[in-house]
Design a protein around this motif. Structure first.
Motif, PDB file in Angstrom:
ATOM      1  N   PHE A 379      33.598  74.951  35.541  1.00  0.00           N
ATOM      2  CA  PHE A 379      32.268  74.564  36.023  1.00  0.00           C
ATOM      3  C   PHE A 379      32.191  73.054  36.236  1.00  0.00           C
ATOM      4  O   PHE A 379      31.766  72.585  37.304  1.00  0.00           O
ATOM      5  N   PHE A 380      32.625  72.275  35.247  1.00  0.00           N
ATOM      6  CA  PHE A 380      32.562  70.820  35.384  1.00  0.00           C
ATOM      7  C   PHE A 380      33.521  70.331  36.474  1.00  0.00           C
ATOM      8  O   PHE A 380      33.201  69.387  37.210  1.00  0.00           O
ATOM      9  N   TRP A 381      34.685  70.960  36.596  1.00  0.00           N
ATOM     10  CA  TRP A 381      35.619  70.557  37.652  1.00  0.00           C
ATOM     11  C   TRP A 381      35.014  70.825  39.037  1.00  0.00           C
ATOM     12  O   TRP A 381      35.099  69.980  39.931  1.00  0.00           O
ATOM     13  N   LEU A 382      34.402  71.996  39.208  1.00  0.00           N
ATOM     14  CA  LEU A 382      33.809  72.324  40.504  1.00  0.00           C
ATOM     15  C   LEU A 382      32.643  71.403  40.830  1.00  0.00           C
ATOM     16  O   LEU A 382      32.453  71.017  41.995  1.00  0.00           O
ATOM     17  N   LEU A 383      31.850  71.039  39.829  1.00  0.00           N
ATOM     18  CA  LEU A 383      30.744  70.113  40.091  1.00  0.00           C
ATOM     19  C   LEU A 383      31.255  68.730  40.474  1.00  0.00           C
ATOM     20  O   LEU A 383      30.630  68.033  41.285  1.00  0.00           O
ATOM     21  N   MET A 384      32.395  68.324  39.908  1.00  0.00           N
ATOM     22  CA  MET A 384      32.978  67.043  40.309  1.00  0.00           C
ATOM     23  C   MET A 384      33.489  67.097  41.741  1.00  0.00           C
ATOM     24  O   MET A 384      33.572  66.074  42.420  1.00  0.00           O
ATOM     25  N   ARG A 385      33.829  68.293  42.222  1.00  0.00           N
ATOM     26  CA  ARG A 385      34.279  68.466  43.600  1.00  0.00           C
ATOM     27  C   ARG A 385      33.109  68.684  44.556  1.00  0.00           C
ATOM     28  O   ARG A 385      33.260  68.521  45.760  1.00  0.00           O
ATOM     29  N   HIS A 386      31.950  69.075  44.030  1.00  0.00           N
ATOM     30  CA  HIS A 386      30.776  69.373  44.863  1.00  0.00           C
ATOM     31  C   HIS A 386      29.567  68.633  44.272  1.00  0.00           C
ATOM     32  O   HIS A 386      28.748  69.208  43.551  1.00  0.00           O
ATOM     33  N   ARG A 387      29.473  67.362  44.587  1.00  0.00           N
ATOM     34  CA  ARG A 387      28.430  66.528  43.998  1.00  0.00           C
ATOM     35  C   ARG A 387      27.041  66.952  44.451  1.00  0.00           C
ATOM     36  O   ARG A 387      26.051  66.686  43.758  1.00  0.00           O
ATOM     37  N   ASP A 388      26.929  67.608  45.602  1.00  0.00           N
ATOM     38  CA  ASP A 388      25.625  68.085  46.040  1.00  0.00           C
ATOM     39  C   ASP A 388      25.109  69.187  45.116  1.00  0.00           C
ATOM     40  O   ASP A 388      23.907  69.247  44.801  1.00  0.00           O
ATOM     41  N   VAL A 389      26.016  70.045  44.661  1.00  0.00           N
ATOM     42  CA  VAL A 389      25.624  71.096  43.712  1.00  0.00           C
ATOM     43  C   VAL A 389      25.266  70.472  42.377  1.00  0.00           C
ATOM     44  O   VAL A 389      24.273  70.859  41.741  1.00  0.00           O
ATOM     45  N   ARG A 391      23.995  67.591  41.898  1.00  0.00           N
ATOM     46  CA  ARG A 391      22.669  66.985  42.064  1.00  0.00           C
ATOM     47  C   ARG A 391      21.564  68.046  41.973  1.00  0.00           C
ATOM     48  O   ARG A 391      20.536  67.819  41.323  1.00  0.00           O
ATOM     49  N   ASP A 392      21.771  69.195  42.585  1.00  0.00           N
ATOM     50  CA  ASP A 392      20.766  70.263  42.539  1.00  0.00           C
ATOM     51  C   ASP A 392      20.587  70.783  41.111  1.00  0.00           C
ATOM     52  O   ASP A 392      19.458  71.043  40.669  1.00  0.00           O
ATOM     53  N   VAL A 393      21.692  70.947  40.396  1.00  0.00           N
ATOM     54  CA  VAL A 393      21.612  71.419  39.006  1.00  0.00           C
ATOM     55  C   VAL A 393      20.876  70.406  38.149  1.00  0.00           C
ATOM     56  O   VAL A 393      19.995  70.755  37.336  1.00  0.00           O
ATOM     57  N   LEU A 394      21.202  69.137  38.343  1.00  0.00           N
ATOM     58  CA  LEU A 394      20.575  68.086  37.548  1.00  0.00           C
ATOM     59  C   LEU A 394      19.088  67.983  37.834  1.00  0.00           C
ATOM     60  O   LEU A 394      18.267  67.750  36.926  1.00  0.00           O
ATOM     61  N   GLU A 395      18.712  68.168  39.077  1.00  0.00           N
ATOM     62  CA  GLU A 395      17.286  68.134  39.418  1.00  0.00           C
ATOM     63  C   GLU A 395      16.534  69.280  38.758  1.00  0.00           C
ATOM     64  O   GLU A 395      15.389  69.108  38.310  1.00  0.00           O
ATOM     65  N   GLU A 396      17.154  70.443  38.684  1.00  0.00           N
ATOM     66  CA  GLU A 396      16.496  71.572  38.018  1.00  0.00           C
ATOM     67  C   GLU A 396      16.322  71.291  36.534  1.00  0.00           C
ATOM     68  O   GLU A 396      15.252  71.568  35.954  1.00  0.00           O
ATOM     69  N   ILE A 397      17.344  70.737  35.896  1.00  0.00           N
ATOM     70  CA  ILE A 397      17.252  70.411  34.463  1.00  0.00           C
ATOM     71  C   ILE A 397      16.149  69.384  34.233  1.00  0.00           C
ATOM     72  O   ILE A 397      15.319  69.532  33.316  1.00  0.00           O
ATOM     73  N   THR A 398      16.109  68.352  35.070  1.00  0.00           N
ATOM     74  CA  THR A 398      15.086  67.312  34.927  1.00  0.00           C
ATOM     75  C   THR A 398      13.689  67.882  35.135  1.00  0.00           C
ATOM     76  O   THR A 398      12.751  67.574  34.377  1.00  0.00           O
ATOM     77  N   SER A 399      13.540  68.709  36.140  1.00  0.00           N
ATOM     78  CA  SER A 399      12.240  69.305  36.435  1.00  0.00           C
ATOM     79  C   SER A 399      11.746  70.159  35.274  1.00  0.00           C
ATOM     80  O   SER A 399      10.563  70.085  34.897  1.00  0.00           O
ATOM     81  N   MET A 400      12.629  70.932  34.690  1.00  0.00           N
ATOM     82  CA  MET A 400      12.212  71.786  33.581  1.00  0.00           C
ATOM     83  C   MET A 400      11.890  70.976  32.346  1.00  0.00           C
ATOM     84  O   MET A 400      10.979  71.311  31.585  1.00  0.00           O
ATOM     85  N   ARG A 401      12.602  69.882  32.139  1.00  0.00           N
ATOM     86  CA  ARG A 401      12.286  69.023  30.987  1.00  0.00           C
ATOM     87  C   ARG A 401      10.907  68.386  31.153  1.00  0.00           C
ATOM     88  O   ARG A 401      10.180  68.205  30.188  1.00  0.00           O
ATOM     89  N   GLN A 402      10.566  68.053  32.367  1.00  0.00           N
ATOM     90  CA  GLN A 402       9.257  67.444  32.611  1.00  0.00           C
ATOM     91  C   GLN A 402       8.132  68.451  32.396  1.00  0.00           C
ATOM     92  O   GLN A 402       7.002  68.066  32.068  1.00  0.00           O
ATOM     93  N   GLN A 403       8.449  69.724  32.588  1.00  0.00           N
ATOM     94  CA  GLN A 403       7.433  70.763  32.379  1.00  0.00           C
ATOM     95  C   GLN A 403       7.188  71.044  30.898  1.00  0.00           C
ATOM     96  O   GLN A 403       6.153  71.591  30.528  1.00  0.00           O
ATOM     97  N   LEU A 404       8.164  70.687  30.071  1.00  0.00           N
ATOM     98  CA  LEU A 404       8.030  70.940  28.643  1.00  0.00           C
ATOM     99  C   LEU A 404       7.291  69.777  27.984  1.00  0.00           C
ATOM    100  O   LEU A 404       7.741  68.635  28.029  1.00  0.00           O
ATOM    101  N   LEU A 426      21.195  76.561  37.913  1.00  0.00           N
ATOM    102  CA  LEU A 426      22.272  76.445  36.940  1.00  0.00           C
ATOM    103  C   LEU A 426      22.950  77.793  36.726  1.00  0.00           C
ATOM    104  O   LEU A 426      24.180  77.885  36.629  1.00  0.00           O
ATOM    105  N   HIS A 427      22.144  78.850  36.672  1.00  0.00           N
ATOM    106  CA  HIS A 427      22.713  80.189  36.504  1.00  0.00           C
ATOM    107  C   HIS A 427      23.602  80.549  37.699  1.00  0.00           C
ATOM    108  O   HIS A 427      24.691  81.111  37.521  1.00  0.00           O
ATOM    109  N   ALA A 428      23.156  80.191  38.907  1.00  0.00           N
ATOM    110  CA  ALA A 428      23.946  80.472  40.097  1.00  0.00           C
ATOM    111  C   ALA A 428      25.261  79.695  40.079  1.00  0.00           C
ATOM    112  O   ALA A 428      26.315  80.225  40.455  1.00  0.00           O
ATOM    113  N   ALA A 429      25.217  78.448  39.624  1.00  0.00           N
ATOM    114  CA  ALA A 429      26.430  77.625  39.580  1.00  0.00           C
ATOM    115  C   ALA A 429      27.438  78.187  38.583  1.00  0.00           C
ATOM    116  O   ALA A 429      28.647  78.220  38.851  1.00  0.00           O
TER     117      ALA A 429
END
Length: 590
Positions: A379-389, A391-404, A426-429
């Motif tokens: 998972f971490f290797w693929l994310l290093m190869r696909h920085r756009d993914v 970024r999307d995962v990180l935005e979801e984590i940030t958004s959910m933290r802001q909701q809490l 994140l589940h899709a990734a």
């Protein structure tokens, strides 16, 4: 006592006359040759015909043939061997499909297997892709006839439709038996059914799930994050994320299963003996399963030599450690008020026998120690190869933290199981990672009785039947023309049903399917999502070798050959817009 005449000699020791062999005798000889061939033919699927040469001695079938000339006897033996080899060849022609490795009498597909020994996964995937039914048959010297399939309809038939006919089988349980004993992952039939019901109840208990989250929180804050922070310091050097994640997973599974902390991820402590014993035993067991001829390791075990002696010693360490914990935990029950929530304590409370508890706990440690760490490494290797993914995962984590509301900025991300279920990106990734790099590359059953798969492939009693997760993830017939691409769209466009992501478990059998569906699936996803959140929002990982394409090693669980060596930088969160930037410690200081 009158000596017995030698073959081809009369009672006086003179050479017998060929004319003495009457036509009727020749007919009976021919029928007896056919008898020998028929007897041998029944076992042809196991033993090459050359081993049956001694059984073609007609003298052993009918002592009267001792009077027949030796040359005449040799002629009939030659004819019998030719018939036997012909039948053996016809067996390959009649059962081998058009698509699959080319097989020859006696040696099977040994030549093709040897030529592709360094690329077996890709070789099998290519053959399955070329087959109209995504199924091939493999006949290999020293192994049972093997049906390999990447056809979801066949997989459903094996795992669900005709489940009772496809147990793991003795060849499989023999390989793992010394370590797993009669644990749930190494038994079939009624014993498996009984354990499944009992363990299912334990895994459905909310207390066990809450314990996992608490353990993840503590392990991440006390060890994982500090270890990566140390690597992010100037001069911290590269770290092997695969090794870090394996140590983390071992600590977590031991704390959840045994209620003890081995401290495997603590750099100040040496690797615990229990962890090294599991590593060594798993490696030897994996080599057992990959051995071309099972008789080799069985002989070594019988003689107690080499790797089998080492395995016995390591298994003894594991068994003694777990049994000591069982005994001490039973004593603790009478001295301390309040029961623990770890799996070991809960099983003791339920009254299971010590050996049953030992085997089940060891099975869960084996299942949980490498599967999640393997998936996270890729998972971490693929994310290093696909920085756009990433970024999307990180935005979801940030958004959910802001909701809490009121979540701590330091710790477990403040997420619970319900929060993790809502993380669709994140589940899709993670799901896409395991589609391409499944923690278990293939899984095999052994047919209890003859059967016909839905695609028309005939299965003989005792045949090995393998469904090939690694190849299935790359089948264009299943996933479309972009099957080889890392894309979250194939998951995000599906109707979500929680943990499964809306896809059939027989199309995506990473967690098996049917009655043997993995009980720890939700706990595995929770652990992977927790680690992803804890690492991604704090650190930016960069591969040491940007151009390297790592090799997938399919052992008991898959590994990345050579590990995943990365450099670590702290990630700075911009409080104004919730975006993240990577910065080195020196950059922040100046």
């Amino acid at each position: 006592m009158t000596p017995r005449p030698r073959a081809g000699m009369d009672s006086n020791g003179a050479r017998a006359d060929l004319a003495a062999v009457s036509p009727s005798t020749q007919i009976y000889m021919y029928l007896d040759v056919c008898r020998c061939v028929y007897i041998c033919r029944r076992s042809l699927c196991i033993v090459p015909p050359i081993l049956y040469l001694p059984s073609l001695s007609l003298e052993s079938v009918n002592p009267a043939y001792s009077m027949i000339p030796g040359s005449y006897m040799m002629f009939f033996q030659f004819v019998g061997c030719c018939l036997l080899l012909l039948l053996y060849s016809l067996r390959f022609r009649s059962t081998s499909p058009v698509h699959g490795p080319r097989s020859y009498p006696v040696i099977g597909c040994l030549v093709a297997f040897y030529e592709n020994r360094r690329r077996l996964l890709d070789w099998y995937t290519e053959m399955l892709s070329a087959s109209p039914t995504q199924t091939i048959i493999v006949d290999r010297l020293g192994a049972r006839r093997t049906v390999v399939t990447a056809n979801p309809v066949n997989v459903e038939h094996i795992l669900k439709g005709n489940f009772a006919n496809y147990p793991k089988g003795k060849p499989f349980t023999d390989v793992l038996g010394d370590l797993l004993g009669k644990g749930i992952f190494n038994v079939d039939g009624e014993m498996w059914s009984a354990q499944r019901k009992l363990v299912s109840h334990e895994f459905s208990a909310r207390t066990l799930r809450e314990l996992e989250i608490a353990v993840l929180e503590a392990e991440a804050l006390d060890r994982l994050v500090p270890a990566l922070e140390a690597a992010a310091e100037p001069g911290g050097g590269a770290v092997d994320m695969q090794d870090v994640l394996r140590r983390f997973a071992f600590d977590v599974i031991c704390r959840v299963s045994l209620g003890v902390d081995p401290g495997c991820l603590d750099p100040a402590l040496p690797a615990p003996r229990l962890a090294t014993a599991f590593d060594a035993a798993a490696g030897i067991i994996a080599r057992r399963g990959a051995a071309p001829v099972a008789a080799v390791w069985k002989i070594k075990r019988a003689l107690d030599i080499g790797s089998e002696r080492r395995l016995r010693e390591e298994v003894k360490v594991i068994h003694e450690a777990v049994m000591d914990l069982i005994r001490s935990r039973k004593k603790e029950r009478f001295l301390v008020n309040g029961a623990r929530n770890d799996l070991l304590s809960r099983m003791i409370e339920c009254g299971y026998a010590d050996e049953e508890i030992r085997d089940m706990v060891i099975s869960f440690i084996m299942a949980g120690r490498d599967t999640t760490s393997s998936a996270l490494t890729w998972f971490f290797w693929l994310l290093m190869r696909h920085r756009d993914v990433e970024r999307d995962v990180l935005e979801e984590i940030t958004s959910m933290r802001q909701q809490l509301q009121g979540s701590s900025s330091n710790a477990g991300e403040g997420f619970d199981l319900d929060d993790f279920r809502r993380m669709r990106v994140l589940h899709a990734a993670l799901s896409e990672t395991m589609r391409l790099y499944p923690p278990v590359a293939w899984d095999s059953k052994h047919a209890a009785a003859a059967d016909v798969l839905p695609d028309g492939t005939r299965v003989g009693a005792g045949d090995r039947v393998t469904y090939f997760q690694y190849g299935m993830g790359r089948m264009e017939a299943i996933w479309g023309s972009d099957a080889g691409d890392f894309s979250l769209d194939r998951w995000l466009t599906m109707p979500s049903d929680g943990m499964a992501g809306g896809v059939s478990p027989f199309k995506y059998p990473v967690f098996q399917g049917g009655p043997r569906t993995c009980l720890g699936r939700e706990m595995a996803f929770a652990q992977m999502k927790f680690v992803a959140c804890a690492v991604l929002r704090r650190f930016d990982l960069r591969p040491v070798d940007e151009g390297r394409t790592p090799v997938f090693l399919p052992l008991l669980t898959s590994h990345m050959a050579g590990g995943l060596n990365v450099t670590v930088r702290r990630r700075v969160e911009d409080a104004r817009d919730g975006t993240h930037d990577a910065a080195t410690t020196a950059g922040k200081t100046h």
